[in-house]
Motif scaffolding. Structure first.
Motif, PDB file in Angstrom:
ATOM      1  N   SER A  29       0.843  -1.190   0.000  1.00 21.95           N
ATOM      2  CA  SER A  29       0.000   0.000   0.000  1.00 21.95           C
ATOM      3  C   SER A  29       0.881   1.243   0.000  1.00 21.95           C
ATOM      4  O   SER A  29       1.895   1.279   0.700  1.00 21.95           O
ATOM      5  CB  SER A  29      -0.892   0.031   1.239  1.00 21.95           C
ATOM      6  N   THR A  32      -1.581   8.059   0.223  1.00 23.50           N
ATOM      7  CA  THR A  32      -1.939   9.069  -0.788  1.00 23.50           C
ATOM      8  C   THR A  32      -1.772  10.494  -0.295  1.00 23.50           C
ATOM      9  O   THR A  32      -1.784  11.418  -1.090  1.00 23.50           O
ATOM     10  CB  THR A  32      -3.417   8.912  -1.204  1.00 23.50           C
ATOM     11  N   ASN A  36      -6.001   8.309   6.061  1.00 24.49           N
ATOM     12  CA  ASN A  36      -6.488   6.923   6.057  1.00 24.49           C
ATOM     13  C   ASN A  36      -6.800   6.389   4.661  1.00 24.49           C
ATOM     14  O   ASN A  36      -7.666   5.540   4.497  1.00 24.49           O
ATOM     15  CB  ASN A  36      -7.720   6.778   6.961  1.00 24.49           C
ATOM     16  N   SER A  37      -6.108   6.875   3.662  1.00 19.44           N
ATOM     17  CA  SER A  37      -6.349   6.456   2.276  1.00 19.44           C
ATOM     18  C   SER A  37      -5.032   6.069   1.625  1.00 19.44           C
ATOM     19  O   SER A  37      -4.055   6.816   1.714  1.00 19.44           O
ATOM     20  CB  SER A  37      -6.991   7.593   1.477  1.00 19.44           C
ATOM     21  N   ASN A  38      -5.026   4.922   0.966  1.00 22.05           N
ATOM     22  CA  ASN A  38      -3.817   4.413   0.317  1.00 22.05           C
ATOM     23  C   ASN A  38      -4.114   3.990  -1.111  1.00 22.05           C
ATOM     24  O   ASN A  38      -5.251   3.675  -1.455  1.00 22.05           O
ATOM     25  CB  ASN A  38      -3.293   3.184   1.076  1.00 22.05           C
ATOM     26  N   GLU A  40      -3.916   1.005  -3.309  1.00 28.97           N
ATOM     27  CA  GLU A  40      -3.929  -0.412  -2.954  1.00 28.97           C
ATOM     28  C   GLU A  40      -3.856  -1.309  -4.189  1.00 28.97           C
ATOM     29  O   GLU A  40      -4.670  -1.158  -5.090  1.00 28.97           O
ATOM     30  CB  GLU A  40      -5.239  -0.751  -2.223  1.00 28.97           C
ATOM     31  N   TRP A  81     -16.008   0.631   4.875  1.00 29.31           N
ATOM     32  CA  TRP A  81     -15.098   0.310   3.772  1.00 29.31           C
ATOM     33  C   TRP A  81     -15.025  -1.193   3.527  1.00 29.31           C
ATOM     34  O   TRP A  81     -14.830  -1.638   2.398  1.00 29.31           O
ATOM     35  CB  TRP A  81     -13.719   0.900   4.033  1.00 29.31           C
ATOM     36  N   TRP A 126     -16.928   3.513  -4.060  1.00 30.36           N
ATOM     37  CA  TRP A 126     -16.079   4.486  -3.369  1.00 30.36           C
ATOM     38  C   TRP A 126     -16.598   5.916  -3.438  1.00 30.36           C
ATOM     39  O   TRP A 126     -16.385   6.686  -2.502  1.00 30.36           O
ATOM     40  CB  TRP A 126     -14.651   4.401  -3.888  1.00 30.36           C
ATOM     41  N   GLN A 148     -12.090  11.438   0.619  1.00 30.22           N
ATOM     42  CA  GLN A 148     -11.452  10.118   0.755  1.00 30.22           C
ATOM     43  C   GLN A 148     -11.980   9.160  -0.312  1.00 30.22           C
ATOM     44  O   GLN A 148     -11.197   8.457  -0.954  1.00 30.22           O
ATOM     45  CB  GLN A 148     -11.735   9.512   2.134  1.00 30.22           C
ATOM     46  N   GLY A 149     -13.286   9.101  -0.474  1.00 26.25           N
ATOM     47  CA  GLY A 149     -13.887   8.207  -1.461  1.00 26.25           C
ATOM     48  C   GLY A 149     -13.409   8.501  -2.865  1.00 26.25           C
ATOM     49  O   GLY A 149     -13.105   7.590  -3.641  1.00 26.25           O
ATOM     50  N   VAL A 152      -9.591   7.386  -3.078  1.00 27.39           N
ATOM     51  CA  VAL A 152      -9.474   5.927  -3.079  1.00 27.39           C
ATOM     52  C   VAL A 152     -10.069   5.341  -4.352  1.00 27.39           C
ATOM     53  O   VAL A 152      -9.490   4.451  -4.978  1.00 27.39           O
ATOM     54  CB  VAL A 152     -10.143   5.321  -1.818  1.00 27.39           C
ATOM     55  N   ASN A 156      -7.930   3.238  -7.031  1.00 28.43           N
ATOM     56  CA  ASN A 156      -8.296   1.837  -7.262  1.00 28.43           C
ATOM     57  C   ASN A 156      -8.650   1.579  -8.722  1.00 28.43           C
ATOM     58  O   ASN A 156      -8.310   0.530  -9.271  1.00 28.43           O
ATOM     59  CB  ASN A 156      -9.460   1.420  -6.363  1.00 28.43           C
TER      60      ASN A 156
END
Length: 184
Positions: A29, A32, A36-38, A40, A81, A126, A148-149, A152, A156
């Protein structure tokens, strides 16, 4: 093989898939900069497993893998999530019959179909479902969860678009093509 039943092979795939999801989520991971967002690679792997084993396996790998990852590495499960990972894995698996990856064919049209489905599934998951669940379950601030959504979801879509397509292409090359004389 009916991809909608839980054969021993599918149950084993779910267990292994969930374990690999946890490992990739921990060690592959990239942060970003959004809390709390990576980025992935787990979702590219989830796409591969869902296309091979179907929607039930895809959903359960997303659910179990994400829940275990959260529990092991964060000490608690962020259910909103986790639910989205299950949702996305299930939707990835719904396209498995149309893609028919076991035929050994994964050309341009199937790649386009796969990517249209994965982008749509992740956009729903997301951009909409995760933020709404964050607000409903955890009373998170609206502006935070939608940012965040968005972050992510886009990351993704890109990783699944690149790595997921590559994994499916490589997997298809290991299958005997339909009509081949080399069929066992």
């Amino acid at each position: 093989m009916n991809k909608n039943t839980l054969s021993v092979r599918t149950i084993v795939a779910i267990g292994i898939g969930a374990a690999v999801f946890v490992i990739l989520g921990r060690f592959a991971s990239i942060p970003t900069g959004i809390p709390n967002s990576n980025i992935e690679v787990t979702y590219a792997f989830l796409a591969l497993m869902a296309v091979i084993f179907g929607p039930i396996a895809g959903g359960l790998i997303g659910l179990i893998g994400h829940a275990l990852k959260d529990l092991i590495f964060y000490g608690s499960i962020w259910w909103s999530w986790v639910i989205v990972s299950m949702f996305v894995g299930f939707l990835f698996g719904l396209i498995s019959k149309k893609l028919d990856i076991e035929s050994g064919e994964f050309g341009r049209q199937k790649i386009i179909t796969f990517n249209l489905v994965q982008v749509g599934a992740q956009a729903l998951g997301w951009f909409l479902l995760a933020p709404v669940l964050d607000i409903v379950i955890y009373a998170e601030p609206t502006s935070k969860v939608f940012i965040q959504g968005l972050g992510v979801g886009i990351s993704n879509m890109v990783t699944v678009g690149i790595l997921g397509t590559l994994l499916l292409t490589l997997y298809a090359k290991t299958r005997t093509k339909t009509g081949s004389l080399d069929r066992e």
